[in-house]
Design a protein around this motif. Sequence first.
Motif, PDB file in Angstrom:
ATOM      1  N   SER A   1      27.958  33.927  32.462  1.00 53.55           N
ATOM      2  CA  SER A   1      27.446  35.296  32.336  1.00 53.55           C
ATOM      3  C   SER A   1      26.001  35.416  32.809  1.00 53.55           C
ATOM      4  O   SER A   1      25.579  36.484  33.251  1.00 53.55           O
ATOM      5  N   SER A   2      25.231  34.319  32.750  1.00 51.76           N
ATOM      6  CA  SER A   2      23.821  34.434  33.162  1.00 51.76           C
ATOM      7  C   SER A   2      23.620  34.177  34.651  1.00 51.76           C
ATOM      8  O   SER A   2      22.492  34.240  35.150  1.00 51.76           O
ATOM      9  N   GLY A   3      24.703  33.889  35.366  1.00 51.09           N
ATOM     10  CA  GLY A   3      24.648  33.896  36.834  1.00 51.09           C
ATOM     11  C   GLY A   3      24.046  32.673  37.504  1.00 51.09           C
ATOM     12  O   GLY A   3      23.936  32.640  38.726  1.00 51.09           O
ATOM     13  N   GLY A   4      23.680  31.637  36.726  1.00 49.98           N
ATOM     14  CA  GLY A   4      23.011  30.496  37.340  1.00 49.98           C
ATOM     15  C   GLY A   4      23.937  29.360  37.717  1.00 49.98           C
ATOM     16  O   GLY A   4      23.625  28.559  38.588  1.00 49.98           O
ATOM     17  N   ALA A   5      25.073  29.259  37.011  1.00 48.05           N
ATOM     18  CA  ALA A   5      26.014  28.159  37.264  1.00 48.05           C
ATOM     19  C   ALA A   5      27.393  28.757  37.530  1.00 48.05           C
ATOM     20  O   ALA A   5      27.535  29.965  37.746  1.00 48.05           O
ATOM     21  N   GLY A   6      28.416  27.878  37.539  1.00 48.88           N
ATOM     22  CA  GLY A   6      29.796  28.347  37.653  1.00 48.88           C
ATOM     23  C   GLY A   6      30.057  29.178  38.900  1.00 48.88           C
ATOM     24  O   GLY A   6      29.385  29.044  39.927  1.00 48.88           O
ATOM     25  N   VAL A   7      31.060  30.055  38.758  1.00 53.55           N
ATOM     26  CA  VAL A   7      31.518  30.879  39.880  1.00 53.55           C
ATOM     27  C   VAL A   7      30.373  31.681  40.501  1.00 53.55           C
ATOM     28  O   VAL A   7      30.302  31.824  41.733  1.00 53.55           O
ATOM     29  N   GLN A   8      29.476  32.173  39.665  1.00 56.92           N
ATOM     30  CA  GLN A   8      28.380  33.001  40.201  1.00 56.92           C
ATOM     31  C   GLN A   8      27.480  32.185  41.117  1.00 56.92           C
ATOM     32  O   GLN A   8      27.113  32.624  42.210  1.00 56.92           O
ATOM     33  N   ALA A   9      27.144  30.956  40.699  1.00 62.64           N
ATOM     34  CA  ALA A   9      26.311  30.096  41.556  1.00 62.64           C
ATOM     35  C   ALA A   9      27.077  29.747  42.826  1.00 62.64           C
ATOM     36  O   ALA A   9      26.507  29.706  43.926  1.00 62.64           O
ATOM     37  N   ASP A  10      28.369  29.498  42.672  1.00 65.71           N
ATOM     38  CA  ASP A  10      29.176  29.086  43.827  1.00 65.71           C
ATOM     39  C   ASP A  10      29.208  30.188  44.885  1.00 65.71           C
ATOM     40  O   ASP A  10      29.026  29.929  46.080  1.00 65.71           O
ATOM     41  N   LEU A  11      29.458  31.422  44.453  1.00 64.74           N
ATOM     42  CA  LEU A  11      29.569  32.519  45.429  1.00 64.74           C
ATOM     43  C   LEU A  11      28.232  32.794  46.124  1.00 64.74           C
ATOM     44  O   LEU A  11      28.182  33.063  47.324  1.00 64.74           O
ATOM     45  N   LYS A  12      27.140  32.701  45.345  1.00 62.83           N
ATOM     46  CA  LYS A  12      25.817  32.919  45.962  1.00 62.83           C
ATOM     47  C   LYS A  12      25.541  31.820  46.985  1.00 62.83           C
ATOM     48  O   LYS A  12      25.013  32.071  48.070  1.00 62.83           O
ATOM     49  N   THR A  13      25.902  30.583  46.613  1.00 57.81           N
ATOM     50  CA  THR A  13      25.680  29.448  47.523  1.00 57.81           C
ATOM     51  C   THR A  13      26.497  29.629  48.801  1.00 57.81           C
ATOM     52  O   THR A  13      26.010  29.386  49.916  1.00 57.81           O
ATOM     53  N   MET A  14      27.730  30.059  48.634  1.00 62.11           N
ATOM     54  CA  MET A  14      28.593  30.227  49.810  1.00 62.11           C
ATOM     55  C   MET A  14      28.026  31.300  50.743  1.00 62.11           C
ATOM     56  O   MET A  14      27.984  31.125  51.963  1.00 62.11           O
ATOM     57  N   GLN A  15      27.575  32.404  50.154  1.00 61.70           N
ATOM     58  CA  GLN A  15      26.972  33.462  50.974  1.00 61.70           C
ATOM     59  C   GLN A  15      25.780  32.909  51.762  1.00 61.70           C
ATOM     60  O   GLN A  15      25.646  33.145  52.957  1.00 61.70           O
ATOM     61  N   ALA A  16      24.943  32.152  51.049  1.00 58.29           N
ATOM     62  CA  ALA A  16      23.735  31.629  51.701  1.00 58.29           C
ATOM     63  C   ALA A  16      24.059  30.557  52.741  1.00 58.29           C
ATOM     64  O   ALA A  16      23.237  30.271  53.601  1.00 58.29           O
ATOM     65  N   ASN A  17      25.235  29.947  52.629  1.00 56.49           N
ATOM     66  CA  ASN A  17      25.614  28.895  53.582  1.00 56.49           C
ATOM     67  C   ASN A  17      26.595  29.384  54.638  1.00 56.49           C
ATOM     68  O   ASN A  17      27.281  28.593  55.295  1.00 56.49           O
ATOM     69  N   GLY A  18      26.679  30.700  54.773  1.00 56.74           N
ATOM     70  CA  GLY A  18      27.378  31.276  55.917  1.00 56.74           C
ATOM     71  C   GLY A  18      28.892  31.219  55.865  1.00 56.74           C
ATOM     72  O   GLY A  18      29.545  31.233  56.905  1.00 56.74           O
ATOM     73  N   VAL A  19      29.483  31.149  54.656  1.00 58.65           N
ATOM     74  CA  VAL A  19      30.949  31.209  54.573  1.00 58.65           C
ATOM     75  C   VAL A  19      31.344  32.382  53.668  1.00 58.65           C
ATOM     76  O   VAL A  19      30.500  32.958  52.977  1.00 58.65           O
ATOM     77  N   PHE A  20      32.642  32.706  53.676  1.00 56.61           N
ATOM     78  CA  PHE A  20      33.125  33.820  52.860  1.00 56.61           C
ATOM     79  C   PHE A  20      33.664  33.262  51.539  1.00 56.61           C
ATOM     80  O   PHE A  20      34.679  32.571  51.512  1.00 56.61           O
ATOM     81  N   GLY A  21      32.971  33.557  50.422  1.00 55.70           N
ATOM     82  CA  GLY A  21      33.342  32.992  49.125  1.00 55.70           C
ATOM     83  C   GLY A  21      34.429  33.786  48.417  1.00 55.70           C
ATOM     84  O   GLY A  21      34.409  35.016  48.404  1.00 55.70           O
ATOM     85  N   MET A  22      35.384  33.056  47.835  1.00 60.03           N
ATOM     86  CA  MET A  22      36.454  33.680  47.024  1.00 60.03           C
ATOM     87  C   MET A  22      36.534  32.884  45.717  1.00 60.03           C
ATOM     88  O   MET A  22      36.118  31.721  45.677  1.00 60.03           O
ATOM     89  N   SER A  23      37.129  33.492  44.655  1.00 60.74           N
ATOM     90  CA  SER A  23      37.116  32.771  43.376  1.00 60.74           C
ATOM     91  C   SER A  23      38.432  32.875  42.620  1.00 60.74           C
ATOM     92  O   SER A  23      39.117  33.894  42.679  1.00 60.74           O
ATOM     93  N   ALA A  24      38.751  31.785  41.913  1.00 65.71           N
ATOM     94  CA  ALA A  24      39.814  31.792  40.907  1.00 65.71           C
ATOM     95  C   ALA A  24      39.149  31.316  39.628  1.00 65.71           C
ATOM     96  O   ALA A  24      38.669  30.172  39.559  1.00 65.71           O
ATOM     97  N   ILE A  25      39.079  32.206  38.609  1.00 64.67           N
ATOM     98  CA  ILE A  25      38.273  31.903  37.429  1.00 64.67           C
ATOM     99  C   ILE A  25      39.109  31.173  36.366  1.00 64.67           C
ATOM    100  O   ILE A  25      40.200  31.612  36.011  1.00 64.67           O
ATOM    101  N   THR A  26      38.564  30.031  35.900  1.00 64.92           N
ATOM    102  CA  THR A  26      39.283  29.217  34.907  1.00 64.92           C
ATOM    103  C   THR A  26      38.940  29.622  33.482  1.00 64.92           C
ATOM    104  O   THR A  26      39.744  29.420  32.573  1.00 64.92           O
ATOM    105  N   ALA A  27      37.724  30.136  33.279  1.00 69.28           N
ATOM    106  CA  ALA A  27      37.273  30.453  31.913  1.00 69.28           C
ATOM    107  C   ALA A  27      36.142  31.466  31.965  1.00 69.28           C
ATOM    108  O   ALA A  27      35.386  31.494  32.942  1.00 69.28           O
ATOM    109  N   LEU A  28      36.070  32.276  30.923  1.00 71.14           N
ATOM    110  CA  LEU A  28      34.893  33.139  30.760  1.00 71.14           C
ATOM    111  C   LEU A  28      33.973  32.438  29.788  1.00 71.14           C
ATOM    112  O   LEU A  28      34.417  32.031  28.709  1.00 71.14           O
ATOM    113  N   THR A  29      32.726  32.249  30.167  1.00 73.86           N
ATOM    114  CA  THR A  29      31.783  31.700  29.188  1.00 73.86           C
ATOM    115  C   THR A  29      30.720  32.754  28.927  1.00 73.86           C
ATOM    116  O   THR A  29      30.346  33.505  29.830  1.00 73.86           O
ATOM    117  N   ALA A  30      30.286  32.797  27.654  1.00 73.75           N
ATOM    118  CA  ALA A  30      29.100  33.589  27.329  1.00 73.75           C
ATOM    119  C   ALA A  30      27.975  32.580  27.253  1.00 73.75           C
ATOM    120  O   ALA A  30      27.986  31.707  26.386  1.00 73.75           O
TER     121      ALA A  30
END
Length: 493
Positions: free
Chosen positions: A240-269
């Motif tokens: 939820s705080s956007g620094g790790a997990g899927v959120q970090a992955d998608l931001k990293t993918m954007q910055a590395n020039g690929v198209f990011g997609m996600s399949a979420i395994t868990a919601l963490t607060a």
Amino acid sequence: MKKIVISDIKGAIFDMDGVLLDSMPMWDHAGEMYLAGQGIQAEPDLEKVLFTMTMMKGAEYMQEHYGLELSAKEIIDGINETVRDFYANKVEPKSGVPELLRFLKRYDIPVTVATSTDRCHVEAALVRTGLMKYVDRIFTCSEVGVGKAASPKIYEMAAEFMGTPASDTFVFEDAYHAAETAQNGGFVVVGLFDESSRDRQGDLIAHCDHYFKSMDDMLCSINSDRSRLVPVLTIAGSDSSGGAGVQADLKTMQANGVFGMSAITALTAQNTTGVTAIMNVIPDVLGAQIDAVFTDIRPKAVKIGMVSVPELIDVIADRLARYNAENVVLDPVMVATSGAKLISDDAVEVMTGKLFPLAKLITPNIPETEALTGISVKSVADMENAARCIYGKYGCAVLVKGGHSINDANDMLFDGENITWFSGKRIDNPNTHGTGCTLSSAIASNLAKEYDVSDSVRMAKQYISGALAAMLDLGSGSGPLNHGFDIRSRYML
Ligand SMILES: Nc1ncnc2c1ncn2[C@@H]1O[C@H](COP(=O)(O)OP(=O)(O)OP(=O)(O)O)[C@@H](O)[C@H]1O
Ligand SMILES: Cc1ncc(COP(=O)(O)O)c(N)n1
């Protein structure tokens, strides 16, 4: 000067010395290097003295001036050996060159080398530096029969080989006289700065269509084809705080020039101070997400992060095998930086048994390496032993990350044959939430762009070092990285 649009380049011709390789200093110091090998310190401006002389006259000068008890022929042979040794064992690519050549290959653009250096040196240097795999053919002035200053013949032969007209063929040069010849021959000329011709930059700029201070600058200014983003999937938990997990992955993918997609395994607060709740998704819903992605936009790489329970691991293993997923990078997330446990004990065994064999690379940190092997990792030798042990048990390449070390941030790759170290300067930044997620996503992005494992890790390591060095400071605990530190766009202002 104008930006380069990648689709305009139909064929590329590279000069070697001073463009692909950082070899000009050797030509400027060959006499000095030879004398050093004889235990003699050269006079400060020896190269200026030799510059105007033929090889024979230069050898005679050195014989007399330094009292060498060798014939002029022996001196020439000795200098030639110095040159051979330099190309075969010492020369390095200029910064940004492997990335540019890989990029051209990705767009199926043929690449040739046009050089006045002898073929034996060219081949030895390009093979050792790993650049040969990107080069379709080498042309040398001595084989073509005429130098670059006198005639565009070498460029014409290279273009003919590639089947590209001069007006669509880009010639990359650092020397103004070669740039002038290529421009007069109707080629598109890209001038690149090299220290050895610092004084002639004005002449170079006058004879090129594009000019860059470095290959890195050029890479930043190439307009890639926006319709050719490679898709990459992350299978991971949401932070939820956007620094790790899927959120970090998608931001990293954007910055590395690929198209990011996600399949979420868990919601963490969670935030930078801790994890307060975890809800795993229903296995069927995870399976449905992966199906939805693979049946429509097949990813060229998959990153796997937090998966807490065996039922979810089973679903991932089943789907990745069914779709024959390629370039799987697995970050065996066990404990968050904030201390929270993110995997159940029974899941570790299922993960190693079912997911490790599907992975191209796994990226454990030091505590994870210890948990996977039972080896206490306190030294470089321990890291190597543990990596060999993981490879032996599970048969997948392993990158043991050194972010938890005290003095450095050196990571070690073992691919079953070779150990490669990626050394990193430790950045004094307490905000390291999500470093593991970020690194593994950057590696997956690079694999999707068809870099090999070692290049993918090297570039991902540069990326994470930049993201840490940007010194973003959010939250009261260990905060997130600035994933967009290198994105340049007017929309960022
Ligand atoms: N302070 C630092 N300075 C430079 N590089 C670092 C630093 N901390 C971590 N790294 C690098 O970040 C990458 C991730 O390593 P790390 O060991 O932190 O993984 P991790 O523990 O799995 O990460 P996470 O914090 O997401 O759990 C590695 O390349 C590591 O060398
Ligand atoms: C959803 C999710 N995935 C992974 C991590 C590990 O990252 P870190 O160890 O940096 O907290 C995390 N905290 N949350």
